[in-house]
Scaffold this active site. Structure first.
Site, PDB file in Angstrom:
ATOM      1  CD  GLU A 186      -4.497   1.165  16.973  1.00  0.00           C
ATOM      2  OE1 GLU A 186      -3.341   1.030  16.844  1.00  0.00           O
ATOM      3  OE2 GLU A 186      -5.134   1.781  17.651  1.00  0.00           O
ATOM      4  CE  LYS A 211       1.670  -6.579  13.748  1.00  0.00           C
ATOM      5  NZ  LYS A 211       2.696  -6.769  13.043  1.00  0.00           N
ATOM      6  CG  ASP A 266       6.310  -4.225   8.413  1.00  0.00           C
ATOM      7  OD1 ASP A 266       6.993  -4.871   9.269  1.00  0.00           O
ATOM      8  OD2 ASP A 266       6.558  -5.496   6.954  1.00  0.00           O
ATOM      9  CE1 TYR A 312       1.996  -0.090  18.711  1.00  0.00           C
ATOM     10  CE2 TYR A 312       2.442   1.518  16.430  1.00  0.00           C
ATOM     11  CZ  TYR A 312       2.664   0.472  17.452  1.00  0.00           C
ATOM     12  OH  TYR A 312       3.737  -0.241  17.753  1.00  0.00           O
ATOM     13  CE  LYS A 341       2.343 -10.908  10.331  1.00  0.00           C
ATOM     14  NZ  LYS A 341       3.516 -11.016  11.237  1.00  0.00           N
ATOM     15  CB  CYS A 350      21.308  -1.182 -29.272  1.00  0.00           C
ATOM     16  SG  CYS A 350      20.052  -0.850 -29.266  1.00  0.00           S
ATOM     17  CB  CYS A 368      19.736   0.206 -33.693  1.00  0.00           C
ATOM     18  SG  CYS A 368      20.667   1.084 -32.245  1.00  0.00           S
ATOM     19  CB  CYS A 412      20.458   2.656 -27.227  1.00  0.00           C
ATOM     20  SG  CYS A 412      20.855   2.940 -28.981  1.00  0.00           S
ATOM     21  CB  CYS A 461      17.962   3.350 -31.213  1.00  0.00           C
ATOM     22  SG  CYS A 461      17.060   1.833 -30.590  1.00  0.00           S
TER      23      CYS A 461
HETATM   24  S1  IVH Z   1      -0.103  -2.722  19.627  1.00  0.00           S
HETATM   25  C1  IVH Z   1       1.448  -5.597  22.954  1.00  0.00           C
HETATM   26  N1  IVH Z   1      -0.667  -1.414  17.223  1.00  0.00           N
HETATM   27  O1  IVH Z   1       2.921  -4.393  15.833  1.00  0.00           O
HETATM   28  C2  IVH Z   1       1.693  -4.342  22.104  1.00  0.00           C
HETATM   29  N2  IVH Z   1       1.472  -2.423  17.276  1.00  0.00           N
HETATM   30  O2  IVH Z   1       3.802  -7.900  15.562  1.00  0.00           O
HETATM   31  C3  IVH Z   1       1.318  -3.356  21.585  1.00  0.00           C
HETATM   32  N3  IVH Z   1       2.038  -2.478  15.248  1.00  0.00           N
HETATM   33  O3  IVH Z   1       5.770  -4.525  18.079  1.00  0.00           O
HETATM   34  C4  IVH Z   1       1.253  -2.537  20.181  1.00  0.00           C
HETATM   35  N4  IVH Z   1       1.222  -1.395  13.703  1.00  0.00           N
HETATM   36  O4  IVH Z   1       6.299  -2.588  16.766  1.00  0.00           O
HETATM   37  C5  IVH Z   1       0.201  -1.773  17.520  1.00  0.00           C
HETATM   38  N5  IVH Z   1      -1.366  -0.134  15.410  1.00  0.00           N
HETATM   39  C6  IVH Z   1      -0.525  -1.189  15.966  1.00  0.00           C
HETATM   40  C7  IVH Z   1       0.569  -1.448  15.254  1.00  0.00           C
HETATM   41  C8  IVH Z   1       1.813  -2.399  15.985  1.00  0.00           C
HETATM   42  C9  IVH Z   1       2.308  -1.606  13.678  1.00  0.00           C
HETATM   43  C10 IVH Z   1       3.827  -3.409  15.684  1.00  0.00           C
HETATM   44  C11 IVH Z   1       4.456  -3.428  16.944  1.00  0.00           C
HETATM   45  C12 IVH Z   1       4.431  -4.686  17.446  1.00  0.00           C
HETATM   46  C13 IVH Z   1       4.050  -5.102  16.351  1.00  0.00           C
HETATM   47  C14 IVH Z   1       3.463  -6.958  16.878  1.00  0.00           C
END
Ligand code: IVH
Length: 731
Positions: A122, A124, A126, A236, A324, A418, A421, A445, A450
């Site tokens: 999946e 991740k 942010d 998730y 990461k 400017c 010009c 401007c 110009c």
């Molecule tokens: S699984 C045991 N799936 O990443 C934790 N986490 O750095 C189960 N996060 O605290 C979480 N996307 O907030 C999971 N597809 C994803 C995620 C995800 C983002 C976050 C989540 C977690 C943090 C850890």
């Protein structure tokens, strides 16, 4: 007891220092939502601490940040004790480390390297982790992760997020008893950029990134304010669940999606480690195009029955790992700041950096938007700044590292003339839809002749999406304007063959294609340019209107206008007729803003299909004499100003098309196609798309990040169609 060695003393000191620093950064990140260092810098501190604790086990501690998770607890919210703790995820930074993870798991499960072991991959996201408890299908409460054991109950705030269902059971019956789902709340990128711009305009400090903005929003005590920010969610994972879940994570995700919870469609399933590594390899390239921020991948063992056997460490379960993405922030120095003048006269400050390599390219410059942005971030020449790629493409300054200032940094003084010009710069006025003006943050401007503005206008007119004059790039335009071959856009159609030969020779331009080296080359390149200019006389009305560069009129606006008016003359007549009335209306005083808006909407209704602001801009444009003269000149030089027969082909009206005769509004981001593609499909099927929701709208097609248009649809009782339903309607 053994005597402490100097080495041990040194390690103890460093460990204490690292623990203190990490605790401080945890606080800044989780509680204040204003981190001072990037995730990568933070991860490096934790890695150093973990390494020292491993080398000196006597100095390890259960309270060390390597053994606990940072807390985002705040005052003002009730506490929720998580029925199942919300743990964190172990990190990896290279494909090799992911392979080690697979080896580790196989060892624990006593599997051979070639025994089947499936993973789900999946993105991740942010954002901010949350947990939501449903009981017999109804949402009971929602909480942040907190310290993993206790979180803040933010139910009222979460209830304002449209993506979170209040009740489960969309396409399948809701599960009985307790059903706790976990996911991520996030601020979609585009909405975040708009929101931050608004903050800067309001004199507030912009958020460093969408994650911080999300965290800051969820912690607001007034949920009416939360409702105004277009937060989104993906789910998730699971907490306490009474019913039986499907046996695999993959099926469990499908199941919760059927229950009505949003699940990221970009999930993948793989059967071998090689497949997994290939997905990892591909993943960084999809990252820039995503409408939300991601910081990596999460790789999970698919078979849920193995979770108990694999267990957890104090911090994270062993059946999953994060990969990461590489850092997308870096530190550099602002060497100088200069300003650029755009085609509308807007003056934009740009920072020149000590070049740095960032997410695949060398970054040398970044826009600083306007004087307000420089002031807000207090950016000075000589400052060390953190730069990141917004959407991983456009570099931007995130913040100044003020702790590294040496006192020789110079505050930037915005020029009052400017740079191109020499004309006086004025503070731009922003007009709201009712015509009221206030001072904005941008400088303008206002000298219409110009050269910088003229260059910008010609470059836009000739651009691929407008009149598409092949080979007519920035350099040629610079030359033509500087040598006064072009004093307005129309002059490009007056260029003679010998002029073009001179330009080509001066610029060292060569003919494209497989021409042999010969003295004829400039001649050939000039002929190519002449042909490209000539061809542009026959472009569509849509392209022409777009090419004029009318404020706020993009390609879609131009298309709507061209569809409504067969010729530019018709549009000009309408605009000239409306001009004086608009002036009059704008100078009148109204009892309420609503009354003024209503009068404006009534007046502008003939410019159907485009928003009020755009309609005002079109009316203003065609009430300026020099714009009318320009159009006249272009027409006299043979440029088409009429709708072409092929521009809006006869619709292929499929029988029984659900869009036949229907008015639709598209809002938010669709995952499967662009908005333009969606619009073409609707039009092909006999429907029409407009820009704003009214009681005459039949369908509002809502993708992710849908905002006020969706609210309006709900208010007016207009049928809302989600992406899945839309795809079905398209057949
Ligand atoms: S699984 C045991 N799936 O990443 C934790 N986490 O750095 C189960 N996060 O605290 C979480 N996307 O907030 C999971 N597809 C994803 C995620 C995800 C983002 C976050 C989540 C977690 C943090 C850890």
């Amino acid at each position: 007891m053994a005597k402490k060695t100097p080495d041990l003393d040194q390690a103890a000191r460093r460990i204490a220092e690292l623990r203190e620093q990490i605790a401080r950064h945890n606080d800044l990140y989780y509680r204040a939502a204003m981190p001072e260092i990037s995730d990568t810098e933070y991860d490096l501190l934790v890695a150093e601490l973990a390494e020292l604790e491993k080398r000196y086990p006597g100095l390890a501690s259960a309270e060390s940040p390597t053994q606990t998770v940072g807390s985002d607890r705040l005052e003002g919210f009730p506490t929720v004790v998580h029925a199942v703790p919300m743990l964190s995820i172990g990190n990896t930074y290279s494909p090799a480390e992911v392979r080690e993870f697979d080896v580790r798991i196989r060892k624990m499960l006593r599997l051979n390297a070639d025994d089947p072991l499936e993973y789900v991959v999946e993105l991740k996201i942010d954002g901010v982790a949350i947990s939501i408890m449903y009981e017999d299908g109804a949402m009971v409460y929602g909480a942040t992760r907190g310290d993993g054991v206790r979180g803040d109950e933010v139910t009222a705030n979460l209830r304002t997020i449209k993506a979170i269902p209040q009740r489960l059971g969309n396409h399948t019956p809701a599960p009985a008893g307790r059903f706790e789902v976990r996911g991520e709340i996030f601020f979609p990128r585009r909405a975040f950029a708009l929101y931050n711009e608004q903050r800067v305009r309001e004199g507030l400090e912009p958020f460093a990134n969408p994650r911080n903005a999300t965290a800051g929003t969820l912690k607001l005590l007034d949920s009416a304010l939360v409702a105004k920010r277009p937060l989104d969610a993906y789910f998730y994972a699971f907490g306490q669940v009474d019913a039986d879940l499907p046996p695999t994570h993959w099926k469990a995700l499908d199941y919760i999606e059927k229950l009505g919870l949003p699940v990221n469609p970009k999930r993948r399933q793989c059967k071998t480690i090689d497949e997994l590594l290939k997905i990892i390899e591909e993943s960084e390239s999809i990252r820039p195009g995503l409408p939300y921020e991601t910081d990596g991948l999460v790789i999970k063992v698919n078979d849920r029955s193995l979770y108990e056997r694999l267990g957890s460490t104090a911090k994270s379960p062993r059946w999953l790992i994060a990969y990461k993405f590489s850092a997308e922030q870096a530190q550099t120095i602002v060497k100088s700041i200069d300003v650029q003048v755009g085609r509308t006269g807007s003056v934009t400050p740009v920072a020149n950096f000590e070049p740095i390599f960032l997410a695949g390219t060398t970054v040398k410059r970044a826009t600083l938007h306007n004087a307000g942005f420089i002031e807000q971030l207090d950016i000075r020449v000589g400052d060390k700044v953190i730069v990141q790629k917004a959407g991983e493409i456009i570099p931007q300054v995130v913040r100044v590292v003020k702790s590294l200032r040496i006192g020789r940094e110079k505050p930037y003084v915005f020029p009052d003339t400017c740079p191109v010009c020499g004309g006086k710069l004025v503070k731009a006025e922003i007009k709201d839809s009712s015509g009221e003006t206030k001072e904005g943050a941008d400088y303008l401007c206002v000298n219409a002749s110009c050269p910088a503005q003229l260059k910008g206008r010609i470059i836009h007119y000739a651009s691929r999406r407008a009149m598409d004059i092949d080979g007519f790039g920035d350099k040629i335009v610079d030359y033509l304007v500087e040598k006064r071959y072009a004093e307005n856009i129309a002059d490009i159609y007056k260029l003679k063959h010998e002029d073009l030969v001179t330009v080509v020779e001066e610029m060292g331009i060569e003919a494209r294609g497989k021409e042999k080296k010969s003295t004829k080359r400039p001649e050939k390149a000039a002929s190519n340019l002449a042909r490209a200019i000539d061809n542009s006389r026959h472009r569509s009305l849509t392209r022409f209107i777009y090419g004029l560069g009318i404020h706020l009129v993009g390609e879609t606006g131009a298309k709507i206008i061209a569809q409504r008016y067969g010729t530019l003359d018709e549009l000009i007549d309408k605009a000239r007729h409306l001009g004086p009335k608009l002036r009059e209306l704008q100078s009148k005083s109204y009892n309420t803003k609503a009354a003024r808006d209503k009068a404006l909407s009534d007046l502008l209704s003939p410019i159907d299909g485009v928003g009020k602001e755009m309609a005002i801009s079109v009316v203003d444009f065609f009430n300026e004499q020099h714009n009318l003269t320009l159009v006249e000149r272009l027409r006299d030089l043979g440029v088409n100003t009429r709708r072409l027969p092929e521009e809006f082909p006869q619709k292929r009206l499929s029988e029984g098309s659900p869009f036949l005769g229907k008015t639709c509004v598209l809002t938010g981001t669709l995952q499967s196609m662009t908005r333009e593609q969606a619009q073409s499909r609707i039009e092909e099927m006999g429907g029409k798309c407009t820009g704003s929701v009214s009681k005459n709208t039949d369908y509002v097609i809502a993708g992710t990040e849908a905002g006020s248009k969706l609210d309006k649809a709900t208010q007016l009782g207009v049928q809302v169609v989600n992406e899945g339903e839309f795809l079905k309607m398209l057949g």
